[in-house]
Each structure stands twice: as structure tokens, then as C-alpha cells.
Design a protein around this motif. Structure first.
Motif, PDB file in Angstrom:
ATOM      1  N   MET A  67       0.629   4.096  -7.892  1.00  0.00           N
ATOM      2  CA  MET A  67       1.907   3.495  -7.514  1.00  0.00           C
ATOM      3  C   MET A  67       2.372   4.102  -6.184  1.00  0.00           C
ATOM      4  SD  MET A  67       5.458   3.055  -9.654  1.00  0.00           S
ATOM      5  CE  MET A  67       4.589   1.928 -10.709  1.00  0.00           C
ATOM      6  N   PRO A  68       2.900   3.262  -5.277  1.00  0.00           N
ATOM      7  CA  PRO A  68       3.341   3.793  -3.990  1.00  0.00           C
ATOM      8  C   PRO A  68       4.516   4.745  -4.163  1.00  0.00           C
ATOM      9  CG  PRO A  68       4.078   1.529  -4.283  1.00  0.00           C
ATOM     10  CD  PRO A  68       3.123   1.812  -5.396  1.00  0.00           C
ATOM     11  N   THR A  69       4.631   5.698  -3.226  1.00  0.00           N
ATOM     12  CA  THR A  69       5.728   6.662  -3.281  1.00  0.00           C
ATOM     13  C   THR A  69       7.073   5.956  -3.213  1.00  0.00           C
ATOM     14  OG1 THR A  69       4.332   8.299  -2.206  1.00  0.00           O
ATOM     15  CG2 THR A  69       6.691   8.705  -2.195  1.00  0.00           C
ATOM     16  N   ARG A  70       7.148   4.976  -2.356  1.00  0.00           N
ATOM     17  CA  ARG A  70       8.379   4.206  -2.219  1.00  0.00           C
ATOM     18  C   ARG A  70       8.157   2.818  -2.798  1.00  0.00           C
ATOM     19  NH1 ARG A  70      11.304   2.189   3.339  1.00  0.00           N
ATOM     20  NH2 ARG A  70      13.254   1.479   2.391  1.00  0.00           N
ATOM     21  N   ALA A  71       8.778   2.544  -3.943  1.00  0.00           N
ATOM     22  CA  ALA A  71       8.579   1.270  -4.620  1.00  0.00           C
ATOM     23  C   ALA A  71       9.217   0.132  -3.827  1.00  0.00           C
ATOM     24  CB  ALA A  71       9.169   1.331  -6.020  1.00  0.00           C
ATOM     25  N   LEU A  72       8.752  -1.065  -4.095  1.00  0.00           N
ATOM     26  CA  LEU A  72       9.331  -2.258  -3.495  1.00  0.00           C
ATOM     27  C   LEU A  72      10.519  -2.744  -4.317  1.00  0.00           C
ATOM     28  CD1 LEU A  72       6.065  -4.324  -2.829  1.00  0.00           C
ATOM     29  CD2 LEU A  72       7.299  -2.898  -1.184  1.00  0.00           C
ATOM     30  N   HIS A  73      11.475  -3.361  -3.653  1.00  0.00           N
ATOM     31  CA  HIS A  73      12.522  -4.127  -4.332  1.00  0.00           C
ATOM     32  C   HIS A  73      12.308  -5.580  -3.927  1.00  0.00           C
ATOM     33  CE1 HIS A  73      16.716  -4.367  -6.119  1.00  0.00           C
ATOM     34  NE2 HIS A  73      16.414  -5.612  -5.784  1.00  0.00           N
ATOM     35  N   THR A  74      12.187  -6.449  -4.920  1.00  0.00           N
ATOM     36  CA  THR A  74      11.922  -7.856  -4.662  1.00  0.00           C
ATOM     37  C   THR A  74      13.107  -8.706  -5.094  1.00  0.00           C
ATOM     38  OG1 THR A  74       9.539  -7.531  -4.992  1.00  0.00           O
ATOM     39  CG2 THR A  74      10.359  -9.788  -5.121  1.00  0.00           C
ATOM     40  N   VAL A  75      13.534  -9.608  -4.237  1.00  0.00           N
ATOM     41  CA  VAL A  75      14.587 -10.572  -4.559  1.00  0.00           C
ATOM     42  C   VAL A  75      13.936 -11.933  -4.736  1.00  0.00           C
ATOM     43  CG1 VAL A  75      16.718 -11.672  -3.813  1.00  0.00           C
ATOM     44  CG2 VAL A  75      16.314  -9.262  -3.264  1.00  0.00           C
TER      45      VAL A  75
ATOM     46  N   GLN B  73       0.088  -5.669  -0.009  1.00  0.00           N
ATOM     47  CA  GLN B  73       0.146  -5.519   1.443  1.00  0.00           C
ATOM     48  C   GLN B  73       1.463  -4.884   1.877  1.00  0.00           C
ATOM     49  OE1 GLN B  73      -0.291  -9.227   3.559  1.00  0.00           O
ATOM     50  NE2 GLN B  73      -0.356  -8.256   5.576  1.00  0.00           N
ATOM     51  N   ALA B  74       2.562  -5.345   1.266  1.00  0.00           N
ATOM     52  CA  ALA B  74       3.872  -4.797   1.614  1.00  0.00           C
ATOM     53  C   ALA B  74       3.985  -3.330   1.204  1.00  0.00           C
ATOM     54  CB  ALA B  74       4.973  -5.612   0.942  1.00  0.00           C
ATOM     55  N   ALA B  75       3.449  -2.976   0.054  1.00  0.00           N
ATOM     56  CA  ALA B  75       3.537  -1.608  -0.446  1.00  0.00           C
ATOM     57  C   ALA B  75       2.719  -0.649   0.411  1.00  0.00           C
ATOM     58  CB  ALA B  75       3.068  -1.548  -1.884  1.00  0.00           C
ATOM     59  N   ALA B  76       1.679  -1.161   1.037  1.00  0.00           N
ATOM     60  CA  ALA B  76       0.792  -0.311   1.842  1.00  0.00           C
ATOM     61  C   ALA B  76       1.371  -0.016   3.229  1.00  0.00           C
ATOM     62  CB  ALA B  76      -0.566  -0.969   1.982  1.00  0.00           C
ATOM     63  N   GLN B  77       2.415  -0.731   3.618  1.00  0.00           N
ATOM     64  CA  GLN B  77       2.962  -0.559   4.968  1.00  0.00           C
ATOM     65  C   GLN B  77       3.825   0.696   5.068  1.00  0.00           C
ATOM     66  OE1 GLN B  77       4.947  -4.306   5.832  1.00  0.00           O
ATOM     67  NE2 GLN B  77       3.128  -5.059   6.860  1.00  0.00           N
TER      68      GLN B  77
END
Length: 238
Positions: free
Chosen positions: A1-9, A234-238
Motif C-alpha cells: 500500500m502506498p505511504t500516502r493513500a488516494l482519496h477518490t471522489v 498509476q496515480a498512487a505511484a506518482q
């Protein structure tokens, strides 16, 4: 899991409740928090987008289906720097043709005259791929989600959709990772709209979902989920 999680709307389609994201939520939630935009209170796409931005975190992934895609593109117009990634499902960047706007106004008159149930029932055969017209489970799902929205909110949404701005000219300015996902058998917004959108956004990838119409996320949830997973990774890897 990425260190900084995504927030999706997540932004629902016309006449669809939050339930429309049931098949996609496991994919989204695997990457972090998820919220569903309120599309029932504003009679303009501009107002819907502004409300979404007021409620959203500073940076987020944006997923819009059909009308939700219209709103998502307006969100990008208003605040491009806040979008980490964008998914446009079963949608178009172009405004209604005069014929489409006229048809929507007729629906508006019918709904105001107490015939919302007639509109909802008549819509199903064109919402799905022709091979799914006799799918009782899909039909029951559509009736349920449409009735959870109800005629009053439907009329508010219709007005917003009729008057929405043309988003096509700004597609070339979108720089975030973008997934365009479209059913091959979409009778409401034909596939060429999705193809044009994907070709006009420099960062976009196009996924054509076979044996799916406008309700691609319900008709072929695995295929739509896989395409969304790729974008979120892709977004999580940025």
C-alpha cells in the motif's frame, strides 16, 4: 500500500443514486478513502462542480459516469491542479445537440406531470447493450437506483445537463493521468464520443468494454474495475 493513500471522489450519472458505484467501490477503497458527490441540489453543472470542490480534499482522484463525467470535466476546468487522476466512464465532452436537448425537455415535462415511472421504465432498453435488454437483474437495479433519486432531483439534474457547457475545447489542457472507459454497445452516448475524448486528452488511455452499453460498470464490472485499477495504480505511484 502506498505511504500516502488516494482519496477518490465518485460522481454519479443522471437519475442514479450512490448505489451505482457498488461494483467499483472495492477497487477504489483498496487505494484509500472514497466519497460520492451530491448531484441532487444544484440546477447547473457549474454549481454541481463547485459543491464537489467545496466538499473534496485538496487533492483527489475524480471518477465520473455519464452526467458525472460532465461534472468531472467542469471540476477540472475550475480546479485543474487539484486532480491527481481522472476517469471518464460512458460520457462525452460535448454539449447536447438541439434534438437531445428537446428530448430532455420532453422528459422534464413528463416528470413534472407525474410520469417519472414511465420515463424510468422506457429508458432501460437503451441503457444497456442489446444483449442485456432481457436481463431482469440489471433492469431491477436500474429501477431501484432511479427511484432512490426520485423525480424532483431528476428534474434538477435534467436542467443542469441541458444547460451544460461545451467541455471539448479544454480537453487538450488536461495533464493528469486519465482513463476513458466506454461500452462498445453504448446507445445513449455512442463509442465515438469516448474515442474522441481519449484522442483529445494527451495523457488519456481508452478502454473499450465489449458487450456493454451505457451501464458498463454493471454490465461488465470486472472489465471496468480492471481499467480503473490501472488508473489508480498509476496515480498512487506518482
Amino acid at each position: 500500500m502506498p505511504t500516502r493513500a488516494l482519496h477518490t471522489v465518485l460522481v454519479p450519472p443522471l437519475a442514479c443514486s450512490a448505489r451505482v458505484f457498488d461494483t467499483l467501490m472495492p477497487h477504489v477503497w483498496a487505494h484509500g478513502a472514497a466519497t460520492i458527490a451530491d448531484t441532487r441540489r444544484d440546477d447547473s453543472v457549474v454549481g454541481m462542480a463547485a459543491r464537489l470542490l467545496d466538499d473534496a480534499p485538496e487533492r483527489f482522484v475524480l471518477v465520473g459516469i455519464s452526467m458525472g463525467g460532465y461534472i468531472a470535466l467542469e471540476v477540472v476546468r475550475q480546479a485543474p491542479g487539484r486532480i491527481r487522476a481522472l476517469a471518464l466512464i460512458s460520457t462525452s465532452a460535448e454539449p447536447d445537440t438541439p434534438e437531445q436537448a428537446s428530448s430532455r425537455r420532453q422528459q422534464l415535462d413528463l416528470a413534472r406531470a407525474g410520469r417519472y415511472d414511465d420515463i424510468v421504465t422506457a429508458a432501460f432498453p437503451v441503457l444497456v447493450d442489446p444483449s442485456h435488454r432481457n436481463d431482469a437483474e440489471l433492469a431491477a437495479f436500474w429501477l431501484l437506483t432511479a427511484h432512490e433519486v426520485g423525480p424532483e432531483a431528476f428534474c434538477t439534474q435534467l436542467k443542469a445537463v441541458i444547460d451544460r457547457p461545451d467541455s471539448h475545447p479544454m480537453l487538450s489542457t488536461i495533464s493528469c493521468p486519465t482513463a476513458v472507459i466506454h461500452g462498445a454497445g453504448d446507445q445513449i452516448i455512442p463509442l465515438d464520443h469516448g474515442q474522441d475524448t481519449a484522442a483529445s486528452i494527451p495523457s488519456a488511455t481508452l478502454t473499450v468494454v465489449e458487450t456493454a452499453g451505457h451501464m458498463a460498470a454493471q454490465e461488465q464490472p470486472a472489465a471496468v474495475g480492471k481499467a480503473l485499477d490501472a488508473l489508480l495504480n498509476q496515480a498512487a505511484a506518482q
